[in-house]
Design an enzyme around this catalytic site. Structure first.
Site: not given
Length: 422
Positions: A171, A176
């Site tokens: 990933e 974020e």
């Protein structure tokens, strides 16, 4: 979109694994490549602290300049699931649409008939429509802050389970953010760095403009993944020799995900007074890596060349053109660059300029691992001379390694390396 720091996830409870097809635990936290990539063309490409602005070919983008629904040839809704990030995903235009200049991803607590969940949130994914292996991804976006908010820009593999379920499948989290923090996070997940709680040791926080757009850039090569904010390098995750797919599952296609999540997992509960949350995406642009780069060393760094043996350094003396060149000193020494994206059964020329510091010394320019026997050409002059090799890739070969190799002690200089498709 895992949570990134171990201490951030200790208090979170692990729940079901799911990420479309690649079981991810989210409870915790236009034009062909130029045939010649030469010398000074890559001046800005590999500066250690600023992102490249040249030598990249735009291969896919969305400028979000329409109104209404998003382009369904490029995106689909991020599906609702049972893990933290997708718990409230909602496939309605009210939560993922264009406003004439942005893709707007929204989260609120509005009542939606027939869908009695506490919150509704928007996200899109390019799965099944666009994926990539290696390249540069730029996303210009801004987002609101608030308790319980969790916007993200990230990538997952397609096919999803080439190297197993999450986190072994890999990933890449370009951005974020949670709650009201003054920093955002870049994170890598795989079977090597992701712990049992879903946190990752391969994570870095970075400051950003909290009130305006920021440019989030990820450059992914066969050697490393680099994250930038507003063209400033923040974090590099490097491939480790011998690390295997647990450490580097990043050699398969990955697709894009943009979402405004929240209310579960890493950010915790939502403070309703802070709603609505939104992320506005100005554009997404994806570029193909150049075949060959940093042949002139004007960037001041060696990357993406790798080094072994004696000493290799970029110096500001003895350049053939410009102000910088590569110098090799000590005993046996080499710099190498791994090339991808070559065309099978195709002939190329790799060459450059070099000089030695004393008569009797020599240095070689060469290529190997292209589907044929390694070939090289020698330079032994005390002033810059050009030499080159030609090679034809194998029937199934799209990669090669070029090198600048000094076999014995002494000092040599190199500059203006180039790659040509013949």
């Amino acid at each position: 979109m895992r949570k990134t720091k171990f201490w951030l996830v200790l208090s979170l409870i692990a729940t079901s694994l799911s990420i479309f097809a690649c079981k991810k635990d989210s409870t915790a936290t236009k034009n062909p490549i130029p045939e010649v990539s030469k010398a000074k063309a890559s001046t800005k490409l590999l500066n250690a602290t600023t992102v490249a602005t040249t030598d990249y070919e735009l291969i896919w983008s969305d400028e979000f300049n329409s109104s209404g629904g998003f382009d369904s040839t490029k995106w689909s809704y991020a599906d609702r699931g049972t893990v933290a990030w997708n718990k409230y995903m909602t496939s309605l235009p009210a939560y993922a649409s264009q406003d004439g200049s942005n893709l707007v991803l929204r989260m609120d607590n509005a009542v939606v008939a027939g869908d009695p969940v506490a919150y509704h949130a928007g996200g899109v994914k390019s799965m099944g429509k666009f994926s990539m292996t290696y390249g540069k991804v730029e996303v210009r976006a801004k987002f609101t802050q608030g308790r319980g908010s969790w916007p993200a820009i990230w990538m997952m593999p397609e096919p999803a389970t080439a190297y197993g379920g999450w986190p072994s499948c890999g990933e890449i989290d370009s951005m974020e953010h949670v709650n009201n923090e003054s920093v955002m996070y870049h994170t890598i997940h795989n079977g090597s760095v992701t712990n049992a709680n879903g946190g990752s040791t391969a994570s870095k926080s970075a400051t950003y403009n909290t009130t305006d757009y920021n440019l989030y850039t990820m450059i992914w090569s066969p050697n490393d993944i680099r994250f930038y904010v507003n063209n400033s390098l923040q974090y590099t995750y490097a491939r480790v020799s011998g690390g295997g797919t647990q450490q580097w599952p990043f050699d398969v296609p990955f697709y894009l995900i943009l979402n405004q999540a929240g209310g579960a997992g890493w950010p915790g509960a939502i403070t309703n007074a802070d709603l609505p949350f939104s992320m506005q995406v100005d554009y997404v642009r994806v570029y193909k890596l150049p075949l060959f780069s940093n042949g002139d060393f004007e960037s001041g760094v060696i990357y993406p060349w790798t080094t072994w043996g004696g000493g290799s350094s970029v110096v500001s003396t003895d350049a053939r053109t410009g102000t910088k060149c590569i110098r090799e000193t000590g005993g046996e020494t080499s710099i190498e660059q791994y090339l991808t994206g070559l065309t099978p059964n195709t002939t190329y020329r790799f060459g450059g300029y070099a000089k030695v510091s004393a008569a009797g010394q020599s240095v070689s320019i060469g290529v190997k691992n292209y589907g044929g026997t390694a070939v090289d050409a020698t330079i032994g002059t005390t002033s810059y001379s050009n030499n080159s090799v030609t090679f034809t890739t194998g029937a199934n070969n799209t990669t090669a390694t070029v090198y600048f190799y000094k076999p014995l002690s002494g000092t040599v200089y190199g500059d203006d390396f180039y790659l040509e498709k013949l």
